[in-house]
Design a protein around this motif. Structure first.
Motif, mmCIF file in Angstrom:
data_model
loop_
_atom_site.group_PDB
_atom_site.id
_atom_site.type_symbol
_atom_site.label_atom_id
_atom_site.label_comp_id
_atom_site.label_asym_id
_atom_site.label_seq_id
_atom_site.Cartn_x
_atom_site.Cartn_y
_atom_site.Cartn_z
ATOM 1 N N UNK A 1 3.494 -65.964 -18.668
ATOM 2 C CA UNK A 1 2.473 -66.211 -17.658
ATOM 3 C C UNK A 1 1.107 -66.502 -18.258
ATOM 4 N N UNK A 2 0.967 -66.416 -19.567
ATOM 5 C CA UNK A 2 -0.329 -66.645 -20.181
ATOM 6 C C UNK A 2 -0.405 -67.991 -20.889
ATOM 7 N N UNK A 3 0.472 -68.918 -20.521
ATOM 8 C CA UNK A 3 0.420 -70.260 -21.093
ATOM 9 C C UNK A 3 -0.863 -70.943 -20.620
ATOM 10 N N UNK A 4 -1.678 -71.405 -21.562
ATOM 11 C CA UNK A 4 -2.958 -72.022 -21.223
ATOM 12 C C UNK A 4 -2.743 -73.457 -20.750
ATOM 13 N N UNK A 5 -3.284 -73.775 -19.572
ATOM 14 C CA UNK A 5 -3.151 -75.105 -18.990
ATOM 15 C C UNK A 5 -4.413 -75.938 -19.165
ATOM 16 N N UNK A 6 -5.585 -75.282 -19.219
ATOM 17 C CA UNK A 6 -6.839 -76.018 -19.291
ATOM 18 C C UNK A 6 -7.951 -75.101 -19.789
ATOM 19 N N UNK A 17 -10.813 -70.305 -19.188
ATOM 20 C CA UNK A 17 -9.456 -70.543 -19.680
ATOM 21 C C UNK A 17 -8.495 -70.334 -18.512
ATOM 22 N N UNK A 18 -7.797 -71.414 -18.139
ATOM 23 C CA UNK A 18 -6.846 -71.374 -17.025
ATOM 24 C C UNK A 18 -5.446 -71.138 -17.560
ATOM 25 N N UNK A 19 -4.712 -70.253 -16.899
ATOM 26 C CA UNK A 19 -3.329 -70.011 -17.293
ATOM 27 C C UNK A 19 -2.386 -70.396 -16.161
ATOM 28 N N UNK A 20 -1.146 -70.603 -16.503
ATOM 29 C CA UNK A 20 -0.146 -71.041 -15.529
ATOM 30 C C UNK A 20 0.626 -69.840 -14.966
ATOM 31 N N UNK A 45 -1.400 -69.432 -10.552
ATOM 32 C CA UNK A 45 -0.955 -70.626 -11.269
ATOM 33 C C UNK A 45 -2.020 -71.702 -11.236
ATOM 34 N N UNK A 46 -2.718 -71.869 -12.343
ATOM 35 C CA UNK A 46 -3.842 -72.807 -12.422
ATOM 36 C C UNK A 46 -3.475 -73.944 -13.365
ATOM 37 N N UNK A 47 -3.760 -75.169 -12.952
ATOM 38 C CA UNK A 47 -3.393 -76.343 -13.735
ATOM 39 C C UNK A 47 -4.575 -77.088 -14.335
ATOM 40 N N UNK A 48 -5.756 -77.005 -13.711
ATOM 41 C CA UNK A 48 -6.878 -77.832 -14.177
ATOM 42 C C UNK A 48 -8.206 -77.134 -13.941
#
Length: 186
Positions: A1-6, A17-20, A45-48
């Motif tokens: 859950x801490x994969x950085x998207x943006x 820092x946005x995470x998915x 869930x954040x993408x941008x």
């Protein structure tokens, strides 16, 4: 859950820092603030992300809309017509204060609280919008899975592989300090 998207930096110098799946982190000096759905976001869930000219940050979510987050207050902008089954995966606020939103189903813009779906107006086809860049002349370049779209003086035009691009699948865009547009393709 801490994969950085943006990741972006706002006008105060803070990094976002946005995470998915793990929400949004604001880093300022040695202080870290975490924003999640439980304290006002539309989703974890954040993408941008995109810095706002009025301070704070624009946040694009996975299937639920966008939020303007400033001073800890979240102002949501949602539309079932625009965001149902799609995500706000690319954001850009232009020099005139219009927020451009790229989704998997097309291009939208938000100005003065008015959300416009440009695929519905027929100005731009319903394509996967992946990236934005604005040059010094105020032209907005839009990267899609079917070509490079140029928005200038209220009109849209599209360049494709047949027009000289190495690929019509545009993944990333950047205008450098000399005004050169760099294009990342498939």
């Amino acid at each position: 859950h801490n994969m950085v998207a943006s990741v972006c930096q706002d006008s105060s110098g803070a990094y976002w820092v946005a995470t998915m799946g793990g929400g949004l982190n604001r880093l300022s000096g040695s202080t870290r603030t975490v924003y999640i759905k439980a304290n006002g976001l539309l989703s974890d869930g954040i993408r941008a992300l995109c810095p706002s000219r009025e301070g704070g940050v624009w946040v694009g979510f996975d299937r639920s809309g966008v939020v303007w987050l400033k001073d800890g207050k979240a102002t949501p902008y949602t539309s079932q017509e625009v965001f149902r089954g799609s995500m706000a995966q690319a954001l850009h606020e232009d020099a005139h204060g219009t927020l451009w939103i790229g989704t998997r189903r097309g291009l939208c813009s938000l100005k003065d609280g008015n959300l416009v779906n440009h695929a519905k107006t027929g100005e731009v086809s319903a394509v996967n919008i992946r990236a934005f860049a604005e040059d010094a002349a105020g032209r907005l370049w839009i990267g899609t899975n079917t070509g490079l779209v140029l928005h200038q003086e209220g009109k849209f035009s599209t360049l494709r592989k047949a027009d000289g691009l190495s690929s019509s699948g545009i993944r990333s865009l950047h205008v450098d300090g000399e005004g050169v547009l760099w294009i990342g393709t498939n």
